[in-house]
Each structure stands twice: as C-alpha cells, then as structure tokens.
Design a protein around this motif. Sequence first.
Motif, PDB file in Angstrom:
ATOM      1  N   SER A  14      -8.757 -16.360   2.559  1.00  0.00           N
ATOM      2  CA  SER A  14      -9.162 -15.398   3.595  1.00  0.00           C
ATOM      3  C   SER A  14     -10.635 -15.555   3.966  1.00  0.00           C
ATOM      4  CB  SER A  14      -8.864 -13.973   3.154  1.00  0.00           C
ATOM      5  OG  SER A  14      -9.165 -13.814   1.817  1.00  0.00           O
ATOM      6  N   SER A  15     -10.962 -14.974   5.119  1.00  0.00           N
ATOM      7  CA  SER A  15     -12.332 -15.096   5.603  1.00  0.00           C
ATOM      8  C   SER A  15     -13.250 -14.141   4.844  1.00  0.00           C
ATOM      9  CB  SER A  15     -12.401 -14.880   7.106  1.00  0.00           C
ATOM     10  OG  SER A  15     -11.511 -13.906   7.536  1.00  0.00           O
ATOM     11  N   ARG A  16     -14.552 -14.375   4.999  1.00  0.00           N
ATOM     12  CA  ARG A  16     -15.530 -13.593   4.239  1.00  0.00           C
ATOM     13  C   ARG A  16     -16.386 -12.775   5.181  1.00  0.00           C
ATOM     14  NH1 ARG A  16     -18.291 -18.608   2.693  1.00  0.00           N
ATOM     15  NH2 ARG A  16     -17.235 -19.179   4.608  1.00  0.00           N
ATOM     16  N   VAL A  17     -16.664 -11.544   4.770  1.00  0.00           N
ATOM     17  CA  VAL A  17     -17.514 -10.669   5.579  1.00  0.00           C
ATOM     18  C   VAL A  17     -18.628 -10.163   4.677  1.00  0.00           C
ATOM     19  CG1 VAL A  17     -17.589  -8.587   7.009  1.00  0.00           C
ATOM     20  CG2 VAL A  17     -15.505  -9.933   6.898  1.00  0.00           C
ATOM     21  N   ARG A  18     -19.872 -10.220   5.161  1.00  0.00           N
ATOM     22  CA  ARG A  18     -20.935  -9.620   4.352  1.00  0.00           C
ATOM     23  C   ARG A  18     -22.029  -9.032   5.237  1.00  0.00           C
ATOM     24  NH1 ARG A  18     -25.659 -12.797   3.366  1.00  0.00           N
ATOM     25  NH2 ARG A  18     -25.362 -14.912   4.156  1.00  0.00           N
ATOM     26  N   GLN A  19     -22.682  -8.022   4.678  1.00  0.00           N
ATOM     27  CA  GLN A  19     -23.774  -7.389   5.400  1.00  0.00           C
ATOM     28  C   GLN A  19     -25.016  -8.260   5.268  1.00  0.00           C
ATOM     29  OE1 GLN A  19     -25.643  -3.740   3.772  1.00  0.00           O
ATOM     30  NE2 GLN A  19     -25.079  -2.795   5.714  1.00  0.00           N
ATOM     31  N   LEU A  20     -25.646  -8.597   6.396  1.00  0.00           N
ATOM     32  CA  LEU A  20     -26.890  -9.367   6.353  1.00  0.00           C
ATOM     33  C   LEU A  20     -28.058  -8.423   6.085  1.00  0.00           C
ATOM     34  CD1 LEU A  20     -26.362 -11.658   9.492  1.00  0.00           C
ATOM     35  CD2 LEU A  20     -26.236 -12.352   7.082  1.00  0.00           C
ATOM     36  N   GLU A  21     -28.074  -7.306   6.808  1.00  0.00           N
ATOM     37  CA  GLU A  21     -29.124  -6.286   6.656  1.00  0.00           C
ATOM     38  C   GLU A  21     -28.483  -4.942   6.954  1.00  0.00           C
ATOM     39  OE1 GLU A  21     -32.123  -7.175   5.747  1.00  0.00           O
ATOM     40  OE2 GLU A  21     -32.196  -9.301   6.319  1.00  0.00           O
ATOM     41  N   ASP A  22     -28.985  -3.877   6.308  1.00  0.00           N
ATOM     42  CA  ASP A  22     -28.382  -2.569   6.600  1.00  0.00           C
ATOM     43  C   ASP A  22     -29.021  -1.943   7.852  1.00  0.00           C
ATOM     44  OD1 ASP A  22     -30.717  -1.285   5.884  1.00  0.00           O
ATOM     45  OD2 ASP A  22     -30.008  -0.745   3.884  1.00  0.00           O
ATOM     46  N   GLU A  23     -28.504  -0.791   8.256  1.00  0.00           N
ATOM     47  CA  GLU A  23     -28.930  -0.177   9.518  1.00  0.00           C
ATOM     48  C   GLU A  23     -30.387   0.297   9.480  1.00  0.00           C
ATOM     49  OE1 GLU A  23     -26.462   0.621   7.534  1.00  0.00           O
ATOM     50  OE2 GLU A  23     -26.134   2.769   7.359  1.00  0.00           O
ATOM     51  N   ASP A  24     -30.941   0.505   8.276  1.00  0.00           N
ATOM     52  CA  ASP A  24     -32.333   0.957   8.193  1.00  0.00           C
ATOM     53  C   ASP A  24     -33.322  -0.197   8.337  1.00  0.00           C
ATOM     54  OD1 ASP A  24     -31.481   3.543   7.791  1.00  0.00           O
ATOM     55  OD2 ASP A  24     -31.271   3.231   5.625  1.00  0.00           O
ATOM     56  N   HIS A  25     -32.838  -1.425   8.204  1.00  0.00           N
ATOM     57  CA  HIS A  25     -33.723  -2.585   8.307  1.00  0.00           C
ATOM     58  C   HIS A  25     -34.360  -2.676   9.689  1.00  0.00           C
ATOM     59  CE1 HIS A  25     -34.969  -6.804   8.123  1.00  0.00           C
ATOM     60  NE2 HIS A  25     -34.271  -7.029   9.218  1.00  0.00           N
ATOM     61  N   TRP A  26     -33.551  -2.381  10.726  1.00  0.00           N
ATOM     62  CA  TRP A  26     -34.033  -2.554  12.110  1.00  0.00           C
ATOM     63  C   TRP A  26     -33.166  -1.707  13.020  1.00  0.00           C
ATOM     64  CZ3 TRP A  26     -33.478  -7.728  15.300  1.00  0.00           C
ATOM     65  CH2 TRP A  26     -34.416  -7.737  16.334  1.00  0.00           C
ATOM     66  N   GLN A  27     -33.777  -0.773  13.702  1.00  0.00           N
ATOM     67  CA  GLN A  27     -33.035   0.051  14.650  1.00  0.00           C
ATOM     68  C   GLN A  27     -33.131  -0.572  16.034  1.00  0.00           C
ATOM     69  OE1 GLN A  27     -31.088   2.875  15.183  1.00  0.00           O
ATOM     70  NE2 GLN A  27     -30.578   2.735  13.007  1.00  0.00           N
ATOM     71  N   LEU A  28     -32.011  -1.027  16.549  1.00  0.00           N
ATOM     72  CA  LEU A  28     -31.941  -1.502  17.924  1.00  0.00           C
ATOM     73  C   LEU A  28     -31.070  -0.522  18.695  1.00  0.00           C
ATOM     74  CD1 LEU A  28     -31.375  -5.349  17.450  1.00  0.00           C
ATOM     75  CD2 LEU A  28     -33.460  -4.205  18.225  1.00  0.00           C
ATOM     76  N   VAL A  29     -31.006  -0.686  19.999  1.00  0.00           N
ATOM     77  CA  VAL A  29     -30.119   0.140  20.806  1.00  0.00           C
ATOM     78  C   VAL A  29     -29.265  -0.778  21.668  1.00  0.00           C
ATOM     79  CG1 VAL A  29     -29.991   1.882  22.637  1.00  0.00           C
ATOM     80  CG2 VAL A  29     -31.727   2.084  20.864  1.00  0.00           C
ATOM     81  N   ASP A  30     -27.963  -0.494  21.733  1.00  0.00           N
ATOM     82  CA  ASP A  30     -27.062  -1.190  22.649  1.00  0.00           C
ATOM     83  C   ASP A  30     -26.785  -0.228  23.800  1.00  0.00           C
ATOM     84  OD1 ASP A  30     -25.070  -2.541  23.978  1.00  0.00           O
ATOM     85  OD2 ASP A  30     -23.567  -2.364  22.383  1.00  0.00           O
TER      86      ASP A  30
END
Length: 330
Positions: free
Chosen positions: A162-178
């Motif tokens: 199966s494929s692998r999923v991992r967090q690179l950085e959490d949401e507190d590392h950098w707040q961007l806006v979409d």
Amino acid sequence: MKATANAGSNIAFVKYWGVGKGRSNRRVPLNPSVSMTLDVARTTTTVAFLPGLKEDVCTINNGPAPPDALERVRRVLDRVRRIAGLKAFARTVSVNHFPTSAGIASSASGFAALALAAARAAGLTGNLKGLVPLTILGSGSACRSLYGGYVLWSPPAGGQASSRVRQLEDEDHWQLVDLVAILSREQKTVPSEQGHLLARTSPLLEGRLASLGRILTKVKKAVRERNLQALGEWLEADALCMHAVMMTSQPALLYWEPATLAVIKAVRDLRERRGLPCYFTIDAGPNVHVITLPEQANAVARALKKVAGVQEVLRCPTGRGAYLQEEALF
Ligand code: DP6
C-alpha cells in the motif's frame, strides 16, 4: 456502535493525477503528491452499525447519497466490516460545510471523515496510518486529509502493498490561506475517478512524471523554509502541467471555464502590479484556488471578487487533521 468524525478537505501543491495497478491489482497513484489540509471546507460524518438495518443507508447534506457516492461509501463500510468481523449494516449521515463537487474536493474530507468514523464505530482502534487504505477505497486524495498541515502521499515502494502517507509539517509550522474563487457550483462533468484512468492516454504524461522528482524536492523545501515565492512558482507549474495532461488525454478533459483563465490572469496581475504574494492552482473543476499569506488574504479576496464570473470567494486557512467529536448528527 456509533462514532462521529470531522475532517478537512485539502489542496494539492503537487497534484495526484493518474492511477495504475499495484500488487493484488489495487489501484495505486502514478505519482507522489503534496497537499495542505484545509479548515472551513470540512465534513462531519456520523456512522452507526445497526443490527436492524436491511442495507447500508447514507445521506449527504440532508438528502439521499447519489448512487456513485453510495457505492464508494459501501466499499469502505464493507472493508471495515471485514476487518472488524461485523455483519450489521450501517447508517451514515454526512454534512459538507462547503459546495459539493465543484472543484473543491468534498470527496477528500468526506472519505477521511467516513474512514475514521466507520472504523471507530466498528470498534477498531489503531492509528491514522491504518486508515490510509480505507480512505483510498473511497477517494485517493482523502488519505492526505487524515493529517493536518502539509502532507506527502507516495505510491507504494517496490514490494510494498500500500501507499504511504506522512505529515511533512503540522498546521502550526506555517499558516497559509487558500482563497477558493468559486466560479461554478455545478457537478463536474467527468469525475476524477474516471479522469485518473485516462491519464495514460496523454502523450504528455511521461514528461510530467519525469519532471516530478525535481518539483517535489522544491515544494518540500519551500514548505520547510516557509518560502511562499518558491512554493508558488512550483505549485503553479505543476497545476498547469497536470491540466496539460488532462487536456491532451483521449477523450480530452477540459475542466476550465473562461473565468478560470480570467482568475489566473488576475492573480498574475496582483503579483506583478501590486506586489501581492498569491499563486493559483486548479483541481478537476473550473474553480481556482489562490494560495496567499493571512496578512494579504483580505486584499487578494477583494480583488478576486471583482473578476467577472467569480460567484464567491471561500477563505480556508491551513487546517488540522481528522478527529473524533462527541456531538453526533443523529
Ligand atoms: C485533481 O482523490 O478526487 O484533485 O481517487 O478518484 O476520488 P479519486 O480522485 P480524487 O482526485 C483528486 C485529483 C486532483 C489532484 C489532487 O488532489 O491531488
């Protein structure tokens, strides 16, 4: 035997487009992808396995789930039943807090929330990693929504199932806006599930896959270093490259509307003339996602609303991953 989960949609900076067959004939992504999990564009789902039910029943946004969505939901529930050794059918109630299927992936938040709620309702414990194959049964990009912040999804490495999923950085590392410039609330003409199967018919697919390693390295570095200019350059390049593959598939997939191009031009104009840091990306639909910094989001949103054809601008900050909540929908 009831659980409720909440999950956010995600926007890919490096897009997943195309599936192949992996070991045991499972569908696997042709390429790695990187995304940011979103707040605001979220789904809440309650699942209960109820011995009295004659079949699985599911409502989405207070109406019966359309047949294709119901089929995907059943795929996930069947797998959960098999793992948990359960026989009972389930009642699933799901509410999207944003427009469904309009180029803003409700399938991602929906199937991340479903996998978590169904697994817990069936009494399965374990970490988010164990939910990855369940989410992918419903929607590929949903596996990235299990985690918050910035997430990498890689195809199975040689020999892995199966494929692998991992967090690179959490949401507190950098707040961007979409900022999602919504041009249409219509359902997509060709769902991504079908589009993925056409990727191999494009003569440009090979070129895209060959150049992805470099883009991936640049995007991961830009996220790590919180460098929006570098990130923006590469996320725009990859969005255009994925749409070039879509447009040159057989049959050709053209998700853009005239207003899609108008927003792209407006974004370039905002950067060049007004010095506002903002960059566009587009999924399998006409809407344009504009990535910017929180400090500039109001000015960028105001400008986007003035572009002819933009109906609404949805503001989605970087969000957390899927979580369980006490409050149930039934
Ligand atoms: C263009 O995950 O929606 O948004 O696995 O068939 O549900 P299925 O496809 P889905 O595809 C998303 C494609 C994309 C790019 C991306 O999000 O990476």
